[in-house]
Motif scaffolding. Structure first.
Motif, mmCIF file in Angstrom:
data_model
loop_
_atom_site.group_PDB
_atom_site.id
_atom_site.type_symbol
_atom_site.label_atom_id
_atom_site.label_comp_id
_atom_site.label_asym_id
_atom_site.label_seq_id
_atom_site.Cartn_x
_atom_site.Cartn_y
_atom_site.Cartn_z
ATOM 1 N N VAL A 121 0.841 -1.192 0.000
ATOM 2 C CA VAL A 121 0.000 0.000 0.000
ATOM 3 C C VAL A 121 0.874 1.239 0.000
ATOM 4 N N ASN A 122 0.439 2.266 -0.707
ATOM 5 C CA ASN A 122 1.163 3.533 -0.747
ATOM 6 C C ASN A 122 0.972 4.293 0.555
ATOM 7 N N TRP A 123 1.956 5.164 0.858
ATOM 8 C CA TRP A 123 1.905 5.945 2.099
ATOM 9 C C TRP A 123 0.680 6.851 2.138
ATOM 10 N N ILE A 124 0.272 7.338 0.995
ATOM 11 C CA ILE A 124 -0.842 8.289 0.968
ATOM 12 C C ILE A 124 -2.168 7.587 1.221
ATOM 13 N N THR A 125 -2.333 6.378 0.705
ATOM 14 C CA THR A 125 -3.628 5.693 0.790
ATOM 15 C C THR A 125 -3.719 4.734 1.972
ATOM 16 N N ILE A 126 -2.666 4.575 2.768
ATOM 17 C CA ILE A 126 -2.702 3.652 3.883
ATOM 18 C C ILE A 126 -3.663 4.170 4.952
ATOM 19 N N GLU A 127 -4.425 3.267 5.550
ATOM 20 C CA GLU A 127 -5.375 3.673 6.587
ATOM 21 C C GLU A 127 -4.653 4.018 7.885
ATOM 22 N N GLU A 128 -3.793 3.116 8.350
ATOM 23 C CA GLU A 128 -3.024 3.365 9.570
ATOM 24 C C GLU A 128 -1.538 3.318 9.207
ATOM 25 N N VAL A 129 -0.890 4.465 9.295
ATOM 26 C CA VAL A 129 0.513 4.573 8.864
ATOM 27 C C VAL A 129 1.408 3.828 9.838
ATOM 28 N N PRO A 130 2.614 3.414 9.392
ATOM 29 C CA PRO A 130 3.571 2.816 10.331
ATOM 30 C C PRO A 130 3.928 3.807 11.432
ATOM 31 N N ILE A 131 4.189 3.292 12.606
ATOM 32 C CA ILE A 131 4.470 4.143 13.765
ATOM 33 C C ILE A 131 5.962 4.114 14.030
ATOM 34 N N PHE A 132 6.585 5.295 13.954
ATOM 35 C CA PHE A 132 8.002 5.448 14.267
ATOM 36 C C PHE A 132 8.169 5.337 15.777
ATOM 37 N N PRO A 133 9.232 4.669 16.263
ATOM 38 C CA PRO A 133 9.444 4.580 17.713
ATOM 39 C C PRO A 133 9.456 5.971 18.356
ATOM 40 N N GLY A 134 8.602 6.163 19.343
ATOM 41 C CA GLY A 134 8.452 7.459 20.002
ATOM 42 C C GLY A 134 7.181 8.182 19.599
ATOM 43 N N CYS A 135 6.478 7.670 18.579
ATOM 44 C CA CYS A 135 5.237 8.305 18.121
ATOM 45 C C CYS A 135 4.001 7.502 18.505
ATOM 46 N N GLU A 136 4.143 6.586 19.454
ATOM 47 C CA GLU A 136 3.009 5.725 19.795
ATOM 48 C C GLU A 136 1.843 6.531 20.363
ATOM 49 N N ALA A 138 1.321 9.865 19.897
ATOM 50 C CA ALA A 138 1.077 11.111 19.162
ATOM 51 C C ALA A 138 -0.304 11.084 18.539
ATOM 52 N N LYS A 139 -0.950 12.246 18.513
ATOM 53 C CA LYS A 139 -2.281 12.330 17.914
ATOM 54 C C LYS A 139 -2.182 12.215 16.398
ATOM 55 N N ASP A 140 -1.272 12.977 15.800
ATOM 56 C CA ASP A 140 -1.075 12.919 14.345
ATOM 57 C C ASP A 140 0.181 12.077 14.075
ATOM 58 N N LYS A 141 -0.041 10.813 13.820
ATOM 59 C CA LYS A 141 1.102 9.913 13.658
ATOM 60 C C LYS A 141 1.832 10.145 12.340
ATOM 61 N N ARG A 142 1.143 10.667 11.326
ATOM 62 C CA ARG A 142 1.825 10.984 10.065
ATOM 63 C C ARG A 142 2.831 12.119 10.265
ATOM 64 N N ALA A 143 2.377 13.182 10.928
ATOM 65 C CA ALA A 143 3.269 14.318 11.162
ATOM 66 C C ALA A 143 4.425 13.911 12.073
ATOM 67 N N CYS A 144 4.139 13.081 13.080
ATOM 68 C CA CYS A 144 5.194 12.628 13.982
ATOM 69 C C CYS A 144 6.203 11.762 13.221
ATOM 70 N N PHE A 145 5.705 10.939 12.296
ATOM 71 C CA PHE A 145 6.600 10.100 11.502
ATOM 72 C C PHE A 145 7.544 10.965 10.673
ATOM 73 N N ASN A 146 7.001 11.980 9.991
ATOM 74 C CA ASN A 146 7.845 12.865 9.181
ATOM 75 C C ASN A 146 8.868 13.606 10.043
ATOM 76 N N GLU A 147 8.434 14.045 11.224
ATOM 77 C CA GLU A 147 9.339 14.769 12.111
ATOM 78 C C GLU A 147 10.476 13.869 12.598
ATOM 79 N N MET A 148 10.150 12.634 12.968
ATOM 80 C CA MET A 148 11.180 11.710 13.446
ATOM 81 C C MET A 148 12.124 11.292 12.314
ATOM 82 N N MET A 149 11.610 11.235 11.080
ATOM 83 C CA MET A 149 12.475 10.916 9.945
ATOM 84 C C MET A 149 13.507 12.021 9.724
ATOM 85 N N GLN A 150 13.083 13.286 9.828
ATOM 86 C CA GLN A 150 14.013 14.410 9.667
ATOM 87 C C GLN A 150 15.074 14.396 10.766
ATOM 88 N N LYS A 151 14.663 14.083 12.008
ATOM 89 C CA LYS A 151 15.628 14.013 13.103
ATOM 90 C C LYS A 151 16.630 12.880 12.874
#
Length: 233
Positions: A121-136, A138-151
């Motif tokens: 499944v593509n990232w855009i169409t996925i219902e529940e996105v993968p959770i980056f460690p530390g974003c369990e 978080a309310k907006d798990k997509r935004a938390c995922f992007n933020e943790m990727m940049q870090k």
């Protein structure tokens, strides 16, 4: 007055003949002088060694005794014969050929197990996105995922020395897969130079294991794209 020379005697009459004889004589003497060879008297000793043969001392020749190698005798291993009193269970091989007593199965009774294909499944169409460690939590798990990727990229970023020396910079477009078990899968890259692409792969390969994304309650494989910029200061 009576002349002193006898006119009948011509002294120059045979001068050319005498000249030829004299010339032949001179040439013969010159040839003999050039071809003359002289030889040194034979010596009874070697000049290079500057000693007479009788004065050379002969060194005694040492004789060495060659010992034959000792061959170690290897005895054959002792074979121990044991009584064969153990009962052997024979395996019965059943015949696979059909006979009159073979039971015939109906088509409806045969079940075929089909392997389940992994859903991608593509990232855009996925219902529940993968959770980056530390974003369990978080309310907006997509935004938390992007933020943790940049870090993660900033923490592990290292500009290659070869690229700095050659003045190579630019953007490397990357895409990687988060498998259904949360591990990082295939990493694809495209950039201005191989050195930058290898550095991008090194950064993404250090990503931690994540909680896999879900589609309709089932863990699925999700692809995620992110660019990595290499800029010389």
């Amino acid at each position: 007055m009576k002349p002193k020379k006898n006119p009948k005697k011509d002294l120059n009459k045979k001068s050319s003949l005498f000249f030829v004889f004299g010339l032949l004589l001179v040439l013969g003497l010159a040839f003999i002088a050039l071809e003359w060879k002289s030889y040194e008297p034979k010596s009874i000793y070697e000049v290079s060694m500057n000693v007479a043969p009788s004065e050379i001392e002969e060194e005694p020749i040492e004789k060495f005794k060659v010992e034959q190698p000792k061959i170690k005798q290897v005895l054959p291993p002792e074979i121990k014969v044991e009584d064969n009193d153990v009962e052997i269970e024979e395996t019965e091989i059943l015949s696979t050929e059909a006979d009159t007593e073979t039971e015939i199965l109906e088509v409806d009774d045969i079940e075929v197990d089909e392997p389940e294909e992994e859903v991608h499944v593509n990232w855009i169409t996925i219902e529940e996105v993968p959770i980056f460690p530390g974003c369990e939590n978080a309310k907006d798990k997509r935004a938390c995922f992007n933020e943790m990727m940049q870090k993660h990229i900033q923490k592990n970023f290292r500009y290659p020395e070869l690229a700095q020396e050659m003045g190579i910079q630019g953007r490397v477009s990357t895409q990687f897969e988060i498998k259904s078990d949360g591990s990082i899968g295939t990493i694809q890259k495209r950039g201005p130079h191989k050195v930058l692409e290898e550095e991008a792969i090194r950064i993404l390969s250090k990503l931690p294991k994540m909680t896999p994304g879900q589609q309709r309650g089932t863990p699925v494989k999700v692809s995620f794209s992110i660019p990595i910029n290499f800029v010389l200061q």
